[in-house]
Design a protein around this motif. Sequence first.
Motif, PDB file in Angstrom:
ATOM      1  N   SER A  87       0.835  -1.208   0.000  1.00 19.14           N
ATOM      2  CA  SER A  87       0.000   0.000   0.000  1.00 19.14           C
ATOM      3  C   SER A  87       0.866   1.254   0.000  1.00 19.14           C
ATOM      4  N   VAL A  88       1.906   1.238   0.799  1.00 19.21           N
ATOM      5  CA  VAL A  88       2.826   2.378   0.856  1.00 19.21           C
ATOM      6  C   VAL A  88       3.439   2.623  -0.517  1.00 19.21           C
ATOM      7  N   GLU A  89       3.917   1.568  -1.143  1.00 18.84           N
ATOM      8  CA  GLU A  89       4.588   1.701  -2.450  1.00 18.84           C
ATOM      9  C   GLU A  89       3.625   2.199  -3.527  1.00 18.84           C
ATOM     10  N   VAL A  90       2.439   1.589  -3.603  1.00 15.18           N
ATOM     11  CA  VAL A  90       1.455   1.976  -4.624  1.00 15.18           C
ATOM     12  C   VAL A  90       1.028   3.429  -4.403  1.00 15.18           C
ATOM     13  N   CYS A  91       0.711   3.777  -3.161  1.00 15.49           N
ATOM     14  CA  CYS A  91       0.263   5.146  -2.868  1.00 15.49           C
ATOM     15  C   CYS A  91       1.360   6.171  -3.144  1.00 15.49           C
ATOM     16  N   GLU A  92       2.566   5.855  -2.748  1.00 16.81           N
ATOM     17  CA  GLU A  92       3.671   6.789  -3.001  1.00 16.81           C
ATOM     18  C   GLU A  92       3.869   6.991  -4.505  1.00 16.81           C
ATOM     19  N   PHE A  93       3.841   5.908  -5.263  1.00 12.77           N
ATOM     20  CA  PHE A  93       4.031   5.984  -6.708  1.00 12.77           C
ATOM     21  C   PHE A  93       2.944   6.815  -7.373  1.00 12.77           C
ATOM     22  N   LEU A  94       1.708   6.683  -6.879  1.00 14.17           N
ATOM     23  CA  LEU A  94       0.563   7.373  -7.484  1.00 14.17           C
ATOM     24  C   LEU A  94       0.214   8.687  -6.778  1.00 14.17           C
ATOM     25  N   ASP A  95       1.065   9.109  -5.851  1.00 15.76           N
ATOM     26  CA  ASP A  95       0.868  10.354  -5.102  1.00 15.76           C
ATOM     27  C   ASP A  95      -0.488  10.373  -4.384  1.00 15.76           C
ATOM     28  N   GLU A  96      -0.774   9.289  -3.697  1.00 16.27           N
ATOM     29  CA  GLU A  96      -1.996   9.147  -2.901  1.00 16.27           C
ATOM     30  C   GLU A  96      -1.613   9.016  -1.431  1.00 16.27           C
ATOM     31  N   ASP A  97      -2.524   9.360  -0.550  1.00 17.64           N
ATOM     32  CA  ASP A  97      -2.312   9.246   0.887  1.00 17.64           C
ATOM     33  C   ASP A  97      -2.985   7.957   1.361  1.00 17.64           C
ATOM     34  N   PRO A  98      -2.215   6.988   1.880  1.00 18.93           N
ATOM     35  CA  PRO A  98      -2.815   5.721   2.283  1.00 18.93           C
ATOM     36  C   PRO A  98      -3.845   5.857   3.406  1.00 18.93           C
ATOM     37  N   TYR A  99      -3.821   6.961   4.121  1.00 14.43           N
ATOM     38  CA  TYR A  99      -4.779   7.174   5.205  1.00 14.43           C
ATOM     39  C   TYR A  99      -6.062   7.838   4.718  1.00 14.43           C
ATOM     40  N   ARG A 100      -6.094   8.225   3.450  1.00 15.94           N
ATOM     41  CA  ARG A 100      -7.281   8.889   2.891  1.00 15.94           C
ATOM     42  C   ARG A 100      -7.955   8.089   1.771  1.00 15.94           C
ATOM     43  N   ILE A 101      -7.322   6.998   1.323  1.00 12.20           N
ATOM     44  CA  ILE A 101      -7.955   6.176   0.285  1.00 12.20           C
ATOM     45  C   ILE A 101      -8.969   5.228   0.925  1.00 12.20           C
ATOM     46  N   ASP A 102      -9.740   4.544   0.100  1.00 11.90           N
ATOM     47  CA  ASP A 102     -10.729   3.580   0.571  1.00 11.90           C
ATOM     48  C   ASP A 102     -10.061   2.611   1.547  1.00 11.90           C
ATOM     49  N   SER A 103     -10.576   2.570   2.749  1.00 12.04           N
ATOM     50  CA  SER A 103     -10.002   1.710   3.788  1.00 12.04           C
ATOM     51  C   SER A 103     -10.895   0.525   4.128  1.00 12.04           C
ATOM     52  N   SER A 104     -11.759   0.149   3.186  1.00 17.12           N
ATOM     53  CA  SER A 104     -12.556  -1.057   3.394  1.00 17.12           C
ATOM     54  C   SER A 104     -11.603  -2.217   3.625  1.00 17.12           C
ATOM     55  N   GLY A 105     -11.948  -3.039   4.576  1.00 15.18           N
ATOM     56  CA  GLY A 105     -11.057  -4.138   4.949  1.00 15.18           C
ATOM     57  C   GLY A 105     -10.383  -3.873   6.274  1.00 15.18           C
ATOM     58  N   SER A 106     -10.575  -2.674   6.813  1.00 18.78           N
ATOM     59  CA  SER A 106     -10.056  -2.360   8.136  1.00 18.78           C
ATOM     60  C   SER A 106     -11.194  -1.811   8.985  1.00 18.78           C
ATOM     61  N   LEU A 107     -11.030  -1.909  10.282  1.00 20.80           N
ATOM     62  CA  LEU A 107     -12.021  -1.398  11.222  1.00 20.80           C
ATOM     63  C   LEU A 107     -11.317  -0.604  12.305  1.00 20.80           C
ATOM     64  N   ILE A 108     -12.046   0.330  12.885  1.00 21.15           N
ATOM     65  CA  ILE A 108     -11.592   1.006  14.092  1.00 21.15           C
ATOM     66  C   ILE A 108     -12.510   0.503  15.194  1.00 21.15           C
ATOM     67  N   ILE A 109     -11.914  -0.089  16.220  1.00 21.19           N
ATOM     68  CA  ILE A 109     -12.693  -0.665  17.312  1.00 21.19           C
ATOM     69  C   ILE A 109     -12.234  -0.014  18.609  1.00 21.19           C
ATOM     70  N   THR A 110     -13.190   0.517  19.366  1.00 17.28           N
ATOM     71  CA  THR A 110     -12.847   1.118  20.650  1.00 17.28           C
ATOM     72  C   THR A 110     -12.982   0.062  21.734  1.00 17.28           C
ATOM     73  N   GLU A 111     -11.965  -0.065  22.535  1.00 18.58           N
ATOM     74  CA  GLU A 111     -11.964  -1.010  23.653  1.00 18.58           C
ATOM     75  C   GLU A 111     -10.811  -0.610  24.560  1.00 18.58           C
ATOM     76  N   SER A 112     -11.037  -0.673  25.864  1.00 15.36           N
ATOM     77  CA  SER A 112     -10.018  -0.183  26.797  1.00 15.36           C
ATOM     78  C   SER A 112      -9.119  -1.280  27.349  1.00 15.36           C
ATOM     79  N   THR A 113      -9.276  -2.505  26.896  1.00 23.42           N
ATOM     80  CA  THR A 113      -8.409  -3.574  27.392  1.00 23.42           C
ATOM     81  C   THR A 113      -7.660  -4.229  26.242  1.00 23.42           C
ATOM     82  N   MET A 114      -6.620  -4.926  26.585  1.00 19.73           N
ATOM     83  CA  MET A 114      -5.840  -5.654  25.578  1.00 19.73           C
ATOM     84  C   MET A 114      -6.484  -7.004  25.260  1.00 19.73           C
ATOM     85  N   GLU A 115      -7.517  -7.380  26.017  1.00 18.96           N
ATOM     86  CA  GLU A 115      -8.174  -8.662  25.793  1.00 18.96           C
ATOM     87  C   GLU A 115      -8.774  -8.766  24.391  1.00 18.96           C
TER      88      GLU A 115
END
Length: 160
Positions: A87-115
């Motif tokens: 992802s880093v290589e493709v985004c860098e080559f195409l001048d894209e920000d990996p944190y702003r492209i489609d992030s389907s396939g990842s989730l943000i989960i809130t939880e306060s324990t390491m469990e």
Amino acid sequence: LAGTAQLASAHESELRSYFPAELVDTAISFADKADTGKARLTAAIFPGTYVFDPGEKGLLAELWDMAESLSCGLDIDIKAIPVRQESVEVCEFLDEDPYRIDSSGSLIITESTMELKRSLENEGIKASVIGRLTDAKARILRNDGRARYLDRNREREAKD
């Protein structure tokens, strides 16, 4: 994952002229790895846990929206966010920000324990602690000891 796969597919010949075929093939294959169902089921076991899907808007936009919906601030370590090297290589080559492209396939989960992190990893799902929610309104991104504020995604503002 999905954003990298989309970019790699759309620019396949251009990428193949610069990168090894294996890197391009791997980037394209990310489309097959964007299922988050097992992670959602694992997170559902933990009471008080919220699950956010960045989807097409991208990770940074979803972090902003998450903080808005939870009425909280953020303190995020940008280096702790797992990004595949392809992802880093493709985004860098195409001048894209990996944190702003489609992030389907990842989730943000809130939880306060390491469990939860351990439970996800036991299911074969890569999980990382990237920061914390705060009582303050500030949405801070840290990178190598430097802090900056997360701004509302400007591209989305034009569409809203």
